[in-house]
Each structure stands twice: as structure tokens, then as C-alpha cells.
Design a protein around this motif. Structure first.
Motif, short mmCIF file in Angstrom:
data_model
loop_
_atom_site.label_atom_id
_atom_site.label_comp_id
_atom_site.label_asym_id
_atom_site.label_seq_id
_atom_site.Cartn_x
_atom_site.Cartn_y
_atom_site.Cartn_z
N LEU A 50 51.26 56.20 6.03
CA LEU A 50 52.71 56.28 5.98
C LEU A 50 53.21 56.68 7.36
N VAL A 51 54.45 56.33 7.66
CA VAL A 51 55.12 56.76 8.89
C VAL A 51 56.36 57.53 8.46
N HIS A 52 56.46 58.77 8.93
CA HIS A 52 57.57 59.63 8.53
C HIS A 52 58.30 60.14 9.77
N PRO A 53 59.49 59.60 10.05
CA PRO A 53 60.26 60.11 11.19
C PRO A 53 60.95 61.43 10.84
N ILE A 54 60.92 62.36 11.77
CA ILE A 54 61.60 63.65 11.64
C ILE A 54 62.58 63.75 12.80
N SER A 55 63.83 63.99 12.51
CA SER A 55 64.86 64.06 13.55
C SER A 55 64.59 65.25 14.48
N VAL A 56 64.57 64.99 15.80
CA VAL A 56 64.34 66.05 16.79
C VAL A 56 65.34 65.92 17.94
N ALA A 57 65.61 67.04 18.56
CA ALA A 57 66.44 67.05 19.76
C ALA A 57 65.61 66.58 20.94
N GLY B 172 61.52 54.42 12.79
CA GLY B 172 62.43 55.45 13.30
C GLY B 172 62.52 55.51 14.80
N ASP B 173 61.41 55.76 15.47
CA ASP B 173 61.40 55.87 16.94
C ASP B 173 60.01 55.50 17.45
N SER B 174 59.80 54.22 17.62
CA SER B 174 58.48 53.72 18.02
C SER B 174 58.09 54.11 19.44
N GLN B 175 59.02 54.63 20.22
CA GLN B 175 58.73 54.99 21.60
C GLN B 175 58.56 56.49 21.80
N SER B 176 58.77 57.28 20.77
CA SER B 176 58.66 58.73 20.91
C SER B 176 57.20 59.14 21.11
N GLY B 177 56.99 60.01 22.07
CA GLY B 177 55.64 60.54 22.31
C GLY B 177 55.39 61.85 21.58
N LEU B 178 56.37 62.31 20.82
CA LEU B 178 56.22 63.52 20.02
C LEU B 178 55.81 63.09 18.62
N ARG B 179 54.52 63.26 18.32
CA ARG B 179 53.96 62.76 17.06
C ARG B 179 52.87 63.67 16.55
N ALA C 81 56.83 72.38 17.84
CA ALA C 81 56.37 73.35 16.84
C ALA C 81 56.97 73.04 15.46
N ARG C 82 58.23 72.62 15.43
CA ARG C 82 58.88 72.28 14.17
C ARG C 82 58.23 71.04 13.54
N LEU C 83 57.91 70.04 14.36
CA LEU C 83 57.25 68.84 13.85
C LEU C 83 55.86 69.20 13.29
N ALA C 84 55.14 70.04 14.01
CA ALA C 84 53.80 70.44 13.55
C ALA C 84 53.89 71.18 12.22
N ALA C 85 54.92 72.00 12.04
CA ALA C 85 55.07 72.77 10.80
C ALA C 85 55.37 71.87 9.61
N ASN D 131 52.27 67.94 6.96
CA ASN D 131 51.33 68.54 6.01
C ASN D 131 50.47 67.51 5.27
N ASP D 132 50.52 66.26 5.69
CA ASP D 132 49.77 65.21 5.00
C ASP D 132 48.93 64.46 6.03
N ASP D 133 47.63 64.44 5.83
CA ASP D 133 46.77 63.79 6.82
C ASP D 133 46.54 62.31 6.54
N THR D 134 47.50 61.70 5.83
CA THR D 134 47.52 60.23 5.71
C THR D 134 48.86 59.69 6.22
N THR D 135 49.58 60.51 6.98
CA THR D 135 50.90 60.15 7.47
C THR D 135 50.98 60.38 8.97
N ILE D 136 51.61 59.44 9.67
CA ILE D 136 51.94 59.63 11.08
C ILE D 136 53.37 60.17 11.11
N TYR D 137 53.54 61.36 11.66
CA TYR D 137 54.86 61.97 11.79
C TYR D 137 55.38 61.69 13.20
N ILE D 138 56.62 61.21 13.27
CA ILE D 138 57.21 60.86 14.57
C ILE D 138 58.46 61.69 14.78
N GLY D 139 58.57 62.29 15.95
CA GLY D 139 59.80 62.97 16.33
C GLY D 139 60.84 61.93 16.70
#
Length: 175
Positions: free
Chosen positions: A122-129, A82-89, A36-40, A43-51
């Protein structure tokens, strides 16, 4: 496999008018509040966000696998993801659906990162637990899926070295 399922889901979501798709592995390692935090944040639909997972308590094989995959992603596209193996994206739609490629299982996730960077995303990693429950069930086959991913990286590195220009989906100003 996972790649085919994601590709089909993205096509259906794009056809329905969605601009982004959140993915979360089903093995219990991603707390739902982190998704939910990653989804929030996405906000950019030209970026891949990675947990980007905190992996201090992860099994050594997972830490080494992530490091190895990150190195090959960097070699293939020139960007540290950042984390190429994370499935939270969070994937940008429809751009993700327009990326070329043929990886079908877990290697789809690294292929879409590399091809996305080539295409201008763009690829933007976001730190997640992350949690590693003892009863966690993963369908990742250590021998077969690592082999498939290695073959995907070999193909991507060769393609990066090929003199033909990559297809650009998002034009970014050069600085």
C-alpha cells in the motif's frame, strides 16, 4: 547514485533485522519534526508512507515536476500516490528489497512506488510541511535526472501493459 545507496542501505538494515527504513532528503526542505511525525505514524510494514509536501510556497518547477511525476506514477500503477517526488518516506523492509528494478539515481524512488503497488504494498501519503531555504543545495540535475526518470516511467508503463503477471509479495483481498 541515490537509488544504489538506498538499495544497499535497505539490504544492510534488513540483514540487521529492521522492518522499516525512514529516508529524508538532505537538502533542508524537510523539517526534522516532520520526519519524526511520519515515523510515529508508520505502523504497518506492508505500506510505503510518503510525506506529501504542502507546496504552496515551493518553486513553480518543483510543483510542476511533482504533478507531472504523479500523473506518470498513476498511469504506471493505477494508484494516486500523493507525492511521488518526496524524499521523506518510510519504506517497508524486507519487501522493498525484493522488488525488481534497476533505477539507480532519483528515479529509484518512483520505480519502488510503482513496483511496490504492483507487488501488493500500500502507499499512504501523510501531509507534511516543507521548507525551501534560499541556500538549499540539491544534487538533482534538471536535465539528466528528469531524462532518467522519464525513461524509467516509459519502461514501467510498457511493463504494466505487458500481459505477464507481476510478482505479488503481499496478497490483498479483492473487494
Amino acid at each position: 547514485g541515490k537509488g544504489v545507496a538506498l538499495r544497499q542501505a535497505f539490504a544492510h538494515a534488513t540483514a540487521a533485522g529492521y522492518r522499516q527504513a525512514l529516508t529524508c532528503d538532505a537538502d533542508g526542505q524537510h523539517p526534522i519534526n516532520e520526519a519524526a511525525r511520519l515515523a510515529a505514524v508508520a505502523n504497518d510494514d506492508t505500506t510505503i508512507y510518503i510525506g506529501e509536501r504542502h507546496m504552496a510556497h515551493a518553486p513553480a518547477s518543483s510543483r510542476i515536476g511533482r504533478w507531472w511525476s504523479n500523473i506518470w506514477c498513476w498511469i504506471a500503477c493505477g494508484v494516486w500516490v500523493g507525492d511521488s517526488q518526496s524524499g521523506l518516506r518510510v519504506y517497508p523492509l524486507p519487501a522493498t528489497g525484493e522488488l525488481a528494478g534497476n533505477a539507480r539515481r532519483y528515479s529509484y524512488e518512483v520505480e519502488v512506488l510503482v513496483r511496490g503497488v504492483w507487488a501488493g504494498l500500500l502507499v499512504h501519503p501523510i501531509s507534511v510541511a516543507v521548507e525551501y531555504p534560499p541556500d538549499r543545495i540539491s544534487h538533482f540535475h534538471k536535465l539528466r535526472d528528469n531524462w532518467r526518470t522519464a525513461c524509467t516511467f516509459a519502461r514501467l508503463v510498457i511493463r504494466r501493459l505487458w500481459p505477464q503477471r507481476h510478482r505479488i509479495l503481499i496478497a490483498r483481498p479483492t473487494s
